[in-house]
Design a protein around this motif. Sequence first.
Motif, PDB file in Angstrom:
ATOM      1  N   ALA A  69       0.849  -1.191   0.000  1.00  0.00           N
ATOM      2  CA  ALA A  69       0.000   0.000   0.000  1.00  0.00           C
ATOM      3  C   ALA A  69       0.883   1.239   0.000  1.00  0.00           C
ATOM      4  CB  ALA A  69      -0.907  -0.003   1.227  1.00  0.00           C
ATOM      5  N   VAL A  70       0.545   2.187  -0.857  1.00  0.00           N
ATOM      6  CA  VAL A  70       1.314   3.434  -0.962  1.00  0.00           C
ATOM      7  C   VAL A  70       0.338   4.595  -0.832  1.00  0.00           C
ATOM      8  CG1 VAL A  70       2.811   4.829  -2.443  1.00  0.00           C
ATOM      9  CG2 VAL A  70       3.075   2.339  -2.394  1.00  0.00           C
ATOM     10  N   ASP A  71       0.530   5.421   0.202  1.00  0.00           N
ATOM     11  CA  ASP A  71      -0.392   6.530   0.455  1.00  0.00           C
ATOM     12  C   ASP A  71      -0.352   7.601  -0.629  1.00  0.00           C
ATOM     13  OD1 ASP A  71      -1.141   5.271   2.790  1.00  0.00           O
ATOM     14  OD2 ASP A  71      -0.014   6.614   4.109  1.00  0.00           O
ATOM     15  N   ASP A  72       0.814   7.900  -1.169  1.00  0.00           N
ATOM     16  CA  ASP A  72       0.937   8.931  -2.200  1.00  0.00           C
ATOM     17  C   ASP A  72       1.913   8.446  -3.256  1.00  0.00           C
ATOM     18  OD1 ASP A  72       1.019  11.238  -3.719  1.00  0.00           O
ATOM     19  OD2 ASP A  72       1.869  12.510  -2.179  1.00  0.00           O
ATOM     20  N   ALA A  73       3.197   8.727  -3.086  1.00  0.00           N
ATOM     21  CA  ALA A  73       4.232   8.235  -3.994  1.00  0.00           C
ATOM     22  C   ALA A  73       5.115   7.271  -3.210  1.00  0.00           C
ATOM     23  CB  ALA A  73       5.059   9.391  -4.540  1.00  0.00           C
TER      24      ALA A  73
END
Length: 191
Positions: free
Chosen positions: A90-94
Motif C-alpha cells: 500500500a502506498v499513500d501517495d508516492a
Amino acid sequence: MPYEPPPELAGLSLSEIAALAQERRLPPLDQWTPAHSGESHMTIQADGAWLHEGSPITRPAMVRAFATLLMRDAQGQHWLVTPHERLAIAVDDAALVAVDMEVRHDPASGQAVLAFRLNTDDIVLCGPEHPLRVAGTADVPAFYVAVRHGIEARLNRSTYGQLIAHALAISPPEDLAVESRGARFALVPAA
C-alpha cells in the motif's frame, strides 16, 4: 562492507552525478514473471516512512533494498517483486520522496539537467525518461518525478522550493516551467 551514501549533490559535477545514477545496479524486475502473488502487509506513508504491519521499518538499508524491488502496474497497484513472488504494498501517495535537487548544465549540449536525490539515496536525472509531473491545484500543487518501473517520487517541501526558485529564475511566473535534458515541464497544474 558498510554502506557509503553518495556525496551531496551540491558538491558534484554533472558527470559525477550522471556516473552515480548509472552505477546503481538494479534487479531486472521487468524480466521476472513470478508465479505467486500475495500481500506484503507493508505501507509507504506520504512522508516516505515504510511500515510493516503498522510498525516502522527503521533500518535504512532495508528500505533501500525494498525500494529496488518496487514497481507499479498499469492499474496503479504497487508491488514488491522477486523472481518467485510479487507482494502488494500500500502506498499513500508516492513510493519515494525527492529530498534534494541540483541544476547542472551539460557543456556538450548546453542543456540544463535537473538532478534529484531520493530518500533512498537514488539519483534521478529528470528528462524524457524521467519526466516531472504536476498534480493538485494551483493553490496546493504536488510535484512528482518518474523513477523506474512506474514508480514516482514526490518532491518534499524543500525540494519543491528549490524547483520553484529555479523556475522563477528562468521563466516568467505566468508561464512557470523548467527544462531538463531537452524536455520542457510546465509547473502549473492543469485547471
